[in-house]
Design a protein around this motif. Structure first.
Motif, PDB file in Angstrom:
ATOM      1  N   LEU A   1       0.818  -1.215   0.000  1.00 29.97           N
ATOM      2  CA  LEU A   1       0.000   0.000   0.000  1.00 29.97           C
ATOM      3  C   LEU A   1       0.846   1.257   0.000  1.00 29.97           C
ATOM      4  O   LEU A   1       0.526   2.242  -0.676  1.00 29.97           O
ATOM      5  CB  LEU A   1      -0.918  -0.008   1.223  1.00 29.97           C
TER       6      LEU A   1
ATOM      7  N   TYR B   1       0.527   4.681  -1.978  1.00 27.71           N
ATOM      8  CA  TYR B   1       0.328   5.923  -1.221  1.00 27.71           C
ATOM      9  C   TYR B   1       1.353   6.981  -1.631  1.00 27.71           C
ATOM     10  O   TYR B   1       1.124   8.181  -1.460  1.00 27.71           O
ATOM     11  CB  TYR B   1       0.454   5.669   0.281  1.00 27.71           C
TER      12      TYR B   1
ATOM     13  N   HIS C   1      -6.393   8.281   0.508  1.00 32.70           N
ATOM     14  CA  HIS C   1      -5.935   6.943   0.876  1.00 32.70           C
ATOM     15  C   HIS C   1      -7.087   5.942   0.849  1.00 32.70           C
ATOM     16  O   HIS C   1      -6.910   4.794   0.400  1.00 32.70           O
ATOM     17  CB  HIS C   1      -5.280   6.971   2.255  1.00 32.70           C
ATOM     18  N   ASP C   2      -8.249   6.363   1.340  1.00 26.90           N
ATOM     19  CA  ASP C   2      -9.415   5.477   1.297  1.00 26.90           C
ATOM     20  C   ASP C   2      -9.782   5.154  -0.148  1.00 26.90           C
ATOM     21  O   ASP C   2     -10.133   4.007  -0.479  1.00 26.90           O
ATOM     22  CB  ASP C   2     -10.609   6.141   1.991  1.00 26.90           C
TER      23      ASP C   2
ATOM     24  N   ARG D   1      -7.413   2.579  -1.690  1.00 26.45           N
ATOM     25  CA  ARG D   1      -7.718   1.204  -1.262  1.00 26.45           C
ATOM     26  C   ARG D   1      -8.958   0.667  -1.982  1.00 26.45           C
ATOM     27  O   ARG D   1      -9.009  -0.508  -2.364  1.00 26.45           O
ATOM     28  CB  ARG D   1      -7.915   1.156   0.253  1.00 26.45           C
ATOM     29  N   GLN D   2      -9.933   1.545  -2.187  1.00 30.58           N
ATOM     30  CA  GLN D   2     -11.138   1.135  -2.899  1.00 30.58           C
ATOM     31  C   GLN D   2     -10.834   0.716  -4.338  1.00 30.58           C
ATOM     32  O   GLN D   2     -11.326  -0.298  -4.824  1.00 30.58           O
ATOM     33  CB  GLN D   2     -12.145   2.288  -2.902  1.00 30.58           C
TER      34      GLN D   2
ATOM     35  N   GLN E   1      -9.060  -2.593  -4.521  1.00 32.28           N
ATOM     36  CA  GLN E   1     -10.022  -3.698  -4.360  1.00 32.28           C
ATOM     37  C   GLN E   1     -10.714  -3.985  -5.689  1.00 32.28           C
ATOM     38  O   GLN E   1     -10.902  -5.154  -6.066  1.00 32.28           O
ATOM     39  CB  GLN E   1     -11.065  -3.303  -3.305  1.00 32.28           C
TER      40      GLN E   1
ATOM     41  N   ARG F   1      -2.044  -8.879   4.068  1.00 38.10           N
ATOM     42  CA  ARG F   1      -2.556  -7.573   4.480  1.00 38.10           C
ATOM     43  C   ARG F   1      -1.639  -6.448   3.994  1.00 38.10           C
ATOM     44  O   ARG F   1      -0.469  -6.381   4.369  1.00 38.10           O
ATOM     45  CB  ARG F   1      -2.688  -7.521   5.992  1.00 38.10           C
ATOM     46  N   GLY F   2      -2.172  -5.581   3.123  1.00 42.03           N
ATOM     47  CA  GLY F   2      -1.409  -4.444   2.598  1.00 42.03           C
ATOM     48  C   GLY F   2      -0.418  -4.783   1.513  1.00 42.03           C
ATOM     49  O   GLY F   2       0.345  -3.910   1.094  1.00 42.03           O
TER      50      GLY F   2
ATOM     51  N   TYR G   1       0.282  -6.709  -2.394  1.00 41.75           N
ATOM     52  CA  TYR G   1      -0.384  -7.101  -3.624  1.00 41.75           C
ATOM     53  C   TYR G   1       0.639  -7.574  -4.659  1.00 41.75           C
ATOM     54  O   TYR G   1       1.833  -7.352  -4.514  1.00 41.75           O
ATOM     55  CB  TYR G   1      -1.167  -5.919  -4.222  1.00 41.75           C
TER      56      TYR G   1
END
Length: 258
Positions: A209, A213, A230-231, A234-235, A238, A251-252, A254
């Motif tokens: 992430l 970021y 930031h939100d 993440r969206q 996804q 977690r975090g 990819y």
């Protein structure tokens, strides 16, 4: 697929290089090009000077526009001349723009043919040119550039690359994969493609992430109306995961899927 132009068609156009280029490239498309959307082996040519598109598929009813120019290094990393700025923005925002072919050629033959699906177009990739001066016949008319380099790599599907043709089924499959990113909301499309470009710009397939970021300030400048960057990142990650462009590792963390 014969990559050579029918040079006999150039007779009668004198020294008008732009007219010769238009005639030769459009004739080549009409006699050689398949539909990259559904795979139909022939595209139909609209009547001359149609304002919306140059070609159409009679089966899936898709419209296509052709832009062509002489081959030069890095042409697909820069921008190409386009028509009216206002018309292009209106087409994109109303979801009425055609799909785009970009052809480069040399020695009376096709070198490259790039296909960009219409759902990879957002207003940000259209650059306004200077209005024509008052002395011009169309005084005040404002043209545009298409910033090809700003289109995500996932939206650049080469049908011919360095004089080598890709298989029809591969082209259609690539388009189907890209089609999963289609959205009718222009703002959502802009966010999705911007985050996808950030992912594609990373030098490694595995990322976290914080790597994305890093682009938060740039994304904030592009989308000043959003206070929760930031939100939003993440969206979009996804969404890209759900569409098979990236994989959730932990977690975090990819992994990019090519």
């Amino acid at each position: 697929m014969d990559l050579n132009f029918n040079i006999d068609l150039a007779a009668g156009y004198g020294n008008s290089l732009s007219q010769i280029s238009r005639v030769l490239t459009e004739d080549w498309m009409e006699h050689n090009m398949f539909c990259p959307i559904c795979g139909t082996p022939v595209l139909n040519h609209y009547e001359a000077n149609r304002p919306v598109a140059d070609f159409f598929c009679d089966k899936c009813k898709s419209d296509f526009e052709l832009k062509s120019k002489m081959s030069k290094p890095g042409v697909f990393k820069r921008k190409i001349v386009n028509g009216s700025y206002d018309t292009m923005i209106e087409r994109i925002t109303s979801l009425q723009n055609p799909h785009l072919f970009v052809m480069t050629y040399s020695n009376m033959a096709v070198d490259n043919l790039l296909f960009i699906p219409k759902y990879f177009f957002v207003p940000d990739i259209i650059e306004k040119r200077k209005p024509l001066p008052p002395t011009a016949k169309k005084a005040g008319w404002t043209g545009s550039y298409i910033k090809i380099g700003d289109v995500p790599e996932s939206g650049k599907i080469f049908i011919i690359k360095n004089s080598q043709q890709e298989d029809l089924s591969w082209v259609v499959d690539q388009n189907q994969r890209a089609l999963s990113l289609q959205t009718t909301n222009i703002n959502s499309r802009g966010w999705l493609l911007d985050v996808l470009k950030c992912v594609e710009s990373l030098p490694q397939d595995d990322f976290c992430l914080d790597d994305i970021y890093f682009f938060a300030d740039e994304l904030q400048r592009k989308h000043p109306e959003n206070r929760y960057v930031h939100d939003k990142i993440r969206q979009q990650l996804q969404f890209l995961r759900d569409k098979g462009f990236i994989k959730f590792v932990s977690r975090g963390n990819y992994r990019r899927i090519r």
